[in-house]
Motif scaffolding. Structure first.
Motif: not given
Ligand code: 4F9
Length: 248
Positions: A52-66
């Motif tokens: 999930y995005p920090y700060g809220g909001g819709h959608g997902m974020i590709l994470a630093p790991q992997p």
């Protein structure tokens, strides 16, 4: 040239790698394209790649790991003396033929395909050299833009196309659109081929083609003419075209 693609949907690349001109160049060893599944670098139990995005909001974020280990892996595996990491994103510089020509000189290109609402900014800050867009619209992911980039760049690598002359003549190589082309028959349901092309007069044919190239550009993409560095005889041809248009 070596191209490494990082994606969550590696199978999307199968068609261009198993057929087409690019596929042939890969099979002949002229270019090497490796497609990596970002999920293979996930270290958590569920092989989760996004959050999930920090700060809220819709959608997902590709994470630093992997992502960080995935990019790190393809960079450390490469024995090229430099690598260019590209992120396909609507925020990037819009791809054009000049950029493709530059990239075709690079020994190693890594292309990151984003997904969901994007990629954690720290990945971009740490690794990405250039963000590239293929146009001002949003897609579901970076895979199709990556295929566009790979096709556009790979065909400029010497040996990928059968006839290197064909690159010289085509649209955008000089910043002008191409002239119209015709093939047999000479007449089809009343539609004929311009007489000059049948004349065998190569000087006249060259002149006609250049003029039609200028005419096409003026009619369809006048913005390109502002950028093109026209020679005096080309400016003269443009004047002729403009006069012909005024008469109509
Ligand atoms: C990337 C759109 C490059 C245009 C990536 C959604 C994209 C894109 N050019 N859209 N993810």
């Amino acid at each position: 040239m070596k191209i490494d693609v990082l994606t969550l949907f590696p199978e999307m690349f199968d068609p261009i790698l198993s057929s087409s001109i690019i596929g042939r160049a890969v099979n002949n060893g002229i270019i090497q394209i490796d497609v990596y599944n970002i999920r293979d670098f996930a270290r958590n139990k569920h092989k989760q790649v996004d959050d999930y995005p920090y700060g809220g909001g819709h959608g997902m974020i590709l994470a630093p790991q992997p992502l960080l280990p995935a990019i790190g892996h393809v960079l450390s595996k490469s024995n090229a003396d430099r690598s260019t990491v590209i992120y396909m994103s609507p925020q990037g510089k819009v791809l054009n033929q000049d950029m493709a020509r530059c990239l075709a000189q690079e020994p190693h290109i890594v292309v990151l395909c984003g997904h969901y609402e994007g990629v954690d900014q720290r990945v971009i800050d740490k690794f990405v050299d250039i963000e590239i867009s293929i146009g001002d619209y949003v897609l579901t992911g970076g895979e199709i833009p990556t295929m566009v980039l790979v096709d556009c760049v790979a065909r400029l690598v010497p040996g990928v196309l059968g006839n290197p002359e064909s690159i010289k003549d085509e649209s955008f190589s000089r910043g002008l659109l191409e002239y119209p082309q015709y093939t047999r028959p000479q007449e089809y349901e009343g539609y004929t081929v311009p007489e000059v092309l049948l004349s065998g007069n190569h000087r006249e044919i060259e002149r006609w083609r250049l003029k039609e190239s200028l005419r096409n550009t003026l009619k369809k993409r006048p913005d390109l003419l502002k950028e093109a560095e026209l020679l005096p005889h080309e400016i003269e041809l443009l004047r002729e075209i403009q006069q012909e248009m005024d008469v109509l």
